[in-house]
Design an enzyme around this catalytic site. Structure first.
Site, PDB file in Angstrom:
ATOM      1  N   HIS A 168      -7.958  -6.654   4.430  1.00  0.00           N
ATOM      2  CA  HIS A 168      -6.646  -6.321   4.992  1.00  0.00           C
ATOM      3  C   HIS A 168      -6.169  -7.357   6.004  1.00  0.00           C
ATOM      4  CE1 HIS A 168      -8.682  -4.095   8.418  1.00  0.00           C
ATOM      5  NE2 HIS A 168      -7.632  -4.555   9.063  1.00  0.00           N
ATOM      6  N   ASP A 177     -13.842  -3.857   2.239  1.00  0.00           N
ATOM      7  CA  ASP A 177     -12.737  -4.517   2.942  1.00  0.00           C
ATOM      8  C   ASP A 177     -13.144  -5.892   3.484  1.00  0.00           C
ATOM      9  OD1 ASP A 177     -10.426  -5.111   4.309  1.00  0.00           O
ATOM     10  OD2 ASP A 177     -10.311  -3.196   5.369  1.00  0.00           O
ATOM     11  N   SER A 193     -10.864  -5.898  13.722  1.00  0.00           N
ATOM     12  CA  SER A 193     -10.960  -5.972  12.270  1.00  0.00           C
ATOM     13  C   SER A 193     -11.545  -7.311  11.868  1.00  0.00           C
ATOM     14  CB  SER A 193      -9.585  -5.824  11.639  1.00  0.00           C
ATOM     15  OG  SER A 193      -9.342  -4.489  11.398  1.00  0.00           O
TER      16      SER A 193
HETATM   17  N1  ARG Z   1      -7.147   1.058   9.719  1.00  0.00           N
HETATM   18  C1  ARG Z   1      -7.623  -0.283   9.566  1.00  0.00           C
HETATM   19  C2  ARG Z   1      -6.964  -1.153  10.627  1.00  0.00           C
HETATM   20  O1  ARG Z   1      -6.415  -0.648  11.558  1.00  0.00           O
HETATM   21  C3  ARG Z   1      -7.421  -0.779   8.173  1.00  0.00           C
HETATM   22  C4  ARG Z   1      -6.012  -0.980   7.804  1.00  0.00           C
HETATM   23  C5  ARG Z   1      -5.805  -1.365   6.379  1.00  0.00           C
HETATM   24  N2  ARG Z   1      -4.422  -1.076   6.081  1.00  0.00           N
HETATM   25  C6  ARG Z   1      -4.000   0.026   5.401  1.00  0.00           C
HETATM   26  N3  ARG Z   1      -2.755   0.371   5.495  1.00  0.00           N
HETATM   27  N4  ARG Z   1      -4.817   0.724   4.653  1.00  0.00           N
HETATM   28  O2  ARG Z   1      -6.617  -2.303  10.482  1.00  0.00           O
HETATM   29  N1  GLU Z   2      -8.394  -1.979  11.253  1.00  0.00           N
HETATM   30  C1  GLU Z   2      -8.224  -2.313  12.637  1.00  0.00           C
HETATM   31  C2  GLU Z   2      -7.751  -3.745  12.882  1.00  0.00           C
HETATM   32  O1  GLU Z   2      -6.901  -4.257  12.207  1.00  0.00           O
HETATM   33  C3  GLU Z   2      -9.475  -2.034  13.343  1.00  0.00           C
HETATM   34  C4  GLU Z   2      -9.602  -0.611  13.414  1.00  0.00           C
HETATM   35  C5  GLU Z   2      -9.486  -0.136  14.829  1.00  0.00           C
HETATM   36  O2  GLU Z   2      -8.390  -0.113  15.386  1.00  0.00           O
HETATM   37  O3  GLU Z   2     -10.547   0.220  15.310  1.00  0.00           O
HETATM   38  O4  GLU Z   2      -8.116  -4.392  13.832  1.00  0.00           O
END
Ligand code: ARG
Ligand code: GLU
Length: 729
Positions: A83, A219, A650
């Site tokens: 991502h 991922d 991330s």
């Molecule tokens: N929640 C993770 C982060 O904050 C993964 C995001 C991937 N994006 C999504 N829309 N599924 O980056």
């Molecule tokens: N997916 C998140 C990012 O883009 C990390 C997840 C979080 O916020 O812990 O950094």
């Protein structure tokens, strides 16, 4: 009876957390080295952060603007999340060559794909310069004077650090302005795409599973840093060569083990650990609910359109992801702070703080909280207006933002014409608009605007409305649909053809058309309203908040000297530590720490855009053909650990006590997302892809085993003592 107690006890201990709240500055690791060793670290602080030799910090990069990556190969090979590389993967995709759908694996260096503007930044060194800044600040004057003084005092520090080298440097404030660090960095500008799994692996579970455990997403993606012949950063060029890193992270073939020490090294974006109750109330009662409502409305439009057209699915993939991600996070955060009763515990703490402050006598500490209380009350309508502007213009209908690109040439037409630069500037904008129109669906954009405007108007204080919106009431009697249809019907911004007709060449008539264009005018009105009305008021009041927080946090450290303090995340390099462990997210619910490929197969929904599983992966599963990466007939996929993380982490490397890569961080569980405000050691877990799954996908699934030759794989047979890290110069 005894039996039952024992079971309860076992359950209780099985979820007893080894979590440690905090995101530590790497320069301060020496001071917590004892704690780290007790927790299970088996290398030294110097192995992690050294200015004299290659250390783990030399294998960690800020990837692009907001993610982390790590060096895993001698030839500048780096890994981050799928991502995090998503917009690059997306930009190389088309209906004919769909890298999002099919994945991508460069067979050789020559096949790697260049990415305009993508960077990878190493931290060269950090230095505490508080003594050169803080005592010199005019803290009795306004915040503008304080900011001006910080800039003035920082300039020579930055100059010293960058004189005669190719590094960049900044002085950053920590602890709400109570300490200052110089950060020296080295930024590489040629970063190429090497490999990415198909979205059915890299984004498996998509939004339904996002922020959730149990999770089954692979991922990750691979990139390569290129440098000039001197191994220094160079502009993107085919003649660049792979970068030779100072340190390469070994990859632990035996993966993470339940209960073992773990740490994460990366660039967490922002946390709000020391927020006052007044701010928490604002987040809980106003900010999160409003942002959630806005995004729910636009996602309803976009999701439906993406499901019904393959073209829209590709056009909106990256945009949809950025809208939906924070949307779901805020829902979790809101629930989390309510459950933890964060507001009430902050209020109780503030009572105690005030009592101690009065006993102590320093007026700065005593006045901090009442000052924050009144500032938050005053700022609320402006903060809401600011958030609404961001939601509307940066996450809402894209034409509003796109129109702003033309602001300068339209308003400065005479001046640019006089300088002979006008048509050249206009042509640049017109040529640059191709990428925008490639990914724009007018119908979707229009429907997003129709969905958002009513919510926008409902939350905005009436006197803070952009002037152009008066037409909605005056000419359209408040009928949003009719108003928006009219905007899009009359605007020349809706297609490149119309724009070109007006702007090539860009004469007096064209200028008049632009100035009176309804979408251009609306966009200007949004920006003008924000820049001239909302922002000045917001800044004036947030100055008082900054001052209040500086004094409040300084007061905490003096009035509660026995507590441990860590500086809120601010996109600088940090280390968090804890263990590989599951969690107890809710009453009677226990989460295990590991998921496997069996779980992927169980979630498979043929034909579903979120839960499709590639044929080849199903075959490997059916044959249990996991190579050296499986354990006991199972293929590990993801795991949780109790590491304090946030957005920006991330792609961060999750390391075992020996400094070997066991996983790559990509998320938190939904029950954790309030950890930006309050960390709960029982609940808060970060989610990583197991390094064994990464290797399995590259090697067995994709047949890209040539990439493994660059990596340093270490097995279960390694010596059980502290290993000296290899030194790469
Ligand atoms: N929640 C993770 C982060 O904050 C993964 C995001 C991937 N994006 C999504 N829309 N599924 O980056
Ligand atoms: N997916 C998140 C990012 O883009 C990390 C997840 C979080 O916020 O812990 O950094």
């Amino acid at each position: 009876m005894i039996g039952r107690c024992l079971v309860l006890l076992l359950l209780a201990t099985s979820i007893r957390a080894q979590a440690h709240e905090g995101m530590w500055l790497p320069t301060l690791l020496k001071s917590i080295e004892g704690d780290l060793h007790t927790a299970g670290l088996r290398i030294t602080a110097e192995d992690i952060w050294s200015l004299n030799r290659g250390s783990i910090k030399d294998a960690v990069v800020l990837f692009g603007g907001g993610c982390t990556g790590e060096v895993i190969g001698e030839q500048g090979l780096i890994m981050t999340n799928h991502h995090c590389g998503f917009s690059q993967i997306q930009s190389h995709s088309s209906l004919e060559r769909d890298l999002l759908k099919n994945g991508f694996w460069a067979a050789s260096h020559a096949d790697e794909l260049m990415n305009n503007g993508l960077t990878a930044t190493f931290v060269v060194r950090m230095e505490d310069v508080t003594d050169r800044i803080l005592p010199e600040l005019p803290l009795d004057q306004g915040e503008a004077q304080v900011r001006e003084a910080i800039a003035r005092l920082s300039a020579p520090i930055v100059r010293e650090a960058t004189e005669g080298n190719h590094f960049s440097a900044v002085v950053r404030a920590f602890n709400h302005g109570n300490s200052y660090y110089l950060i020296v960095t080295e930024t590489f500008r040629d970063v190429r795409l090497v490999g990415a799994p198909p979205s059915s692996i890299g984004k498996f579970g998509a939004d339904t599973d996002n922020w959730m455990w149990p999770r089954h997403t692979g991922d990750f993606s691979l990139f390569r840093i290129y440098a000039g012949a001197d191994n220094k950063p160079a502009d993107p060029s085919p003649t660049n060569v792979p970068f030779q890193p100072r340190h390469v992270l070994p990859m632990a073939l035996d993966g993470p083990r339940e209960g073992e020490f773990a740490m994460i090294f990366g660039f967490p974006g922002s946390t709000q650990r020391y927020l006052s109750s007044y701010a928490v109330r604002y987040v809980q009662e106003a900010q999160d609910p409003m942002r959630i409502a806005m995004r729910r409305a636009s996602l309803e439009v976009i999701d439906q359109a993406m499901r019904s057209s393959d073209l829209v699915r590709i056009q909106y993939a990256a945009k949809q992801a950025s809208i939906s991600n924070a949307y779901k996070k805020w829902i979790g955060e809101l629930r989390g702070i309510k459950e933890l009763r964060t507001l009430e515990s902050k209020q109780a703490y503030e009572q105690e703080y005030l009592a101690r402050a009065r006993a102590h006598g320093d007026p700065r500490y005593i006045d901090a909280l009442p000052g924050l209380a009144s500032a938050y009350e005053e700022i609320a309508p402006y903060a809401t207006a600011r958030d609404l502007f961001v939601e509307m213009v940066y996450y809402g209908p894209e034409l509003l933002r796109f129109a702003d690109r033309f602001n300068k040439v339209v308003l400065d037409r005479a001046k640019l014409g006089f300088e002979g630069k006008l048509q050249q500037e206009v042509d640049k904008l017109l040529d640059g608009s191709d990428a925008f129109y490639k990914d724009l669906d007018l119908e979707v954009d229009k429907r997003v605007m129709k969905a958002l405007l009513p919510i926008y108007l409902q939350h905005l204080r009436e006197d803070l409305r952009p002037a152009a919106l008066a037409a909605l009431d005056q000419r359209f009697k408040g009928d949003v649909d009719a108003y928006v249809d009219d905007l899009y019907a009359r605007s020349v911004l809706v297609s490149k053809e119309r724009l070109v007709k007006v702007m090539r060449p860009f004469g007096t008539k064209g200028a008049k058309t632009m100035v009176t264009d309804p979408l251009f005018d609306l966009s200007r009105s949004f920006f003008q309203n924000f820049l001239e009305t909302v922002r000045p008021a917001h800044m004036r009041i947030s100055d008082r908040i900054d001052r209040g927080m500086r004094n409040y946090v300084a007061g905490m450290m003096v009035l509660f000297p026995d507590r441990t303090y860590w500086p809120d995340a601010n996109s600088t390099l940090r280390l968090s530590y804890g263990a590989v462990e599951g969690s107890g997210p809710r009453d009677a619910v226990v989460y295990g720490a590991f998921t496997t490929l069996d779980g992927v197969i169980a979630k498979h929904i043929p034909g579903d855009h979120e839960f499709e599983v590639p044929q080849r992966l199903m075959e490997l599963h059916a044959a249990r053909d996991y190579g050296p990466y499986g354990v006991d007939g199972m293929m590990p996929v993801c795991f949780t650990s109790s590491l304090h993380t946030t957005g920006g982490n991330s792609g961060s490397p999750v390391l075992n006590g020996r400094g070997e890569l066991i996983g790559i961080n990509f998320d938190r569980t939904w029950e954790s997302t309030m950890s930006d405000i309050q960390f709960d050691p029982e609940k808060c877990r970060n989610i990583s892809v197991d390094v064994r799954y990464v290797l399995f996908i590259i090697d067995r699934f994709a047949g890209a085993g040539h990439l493994l030759k660059e990596m340093r794989l270490v097995g279960a047979d390694r010596p059980p003592h502290i290993i000296q890290l290899p030194i790469h110069r």
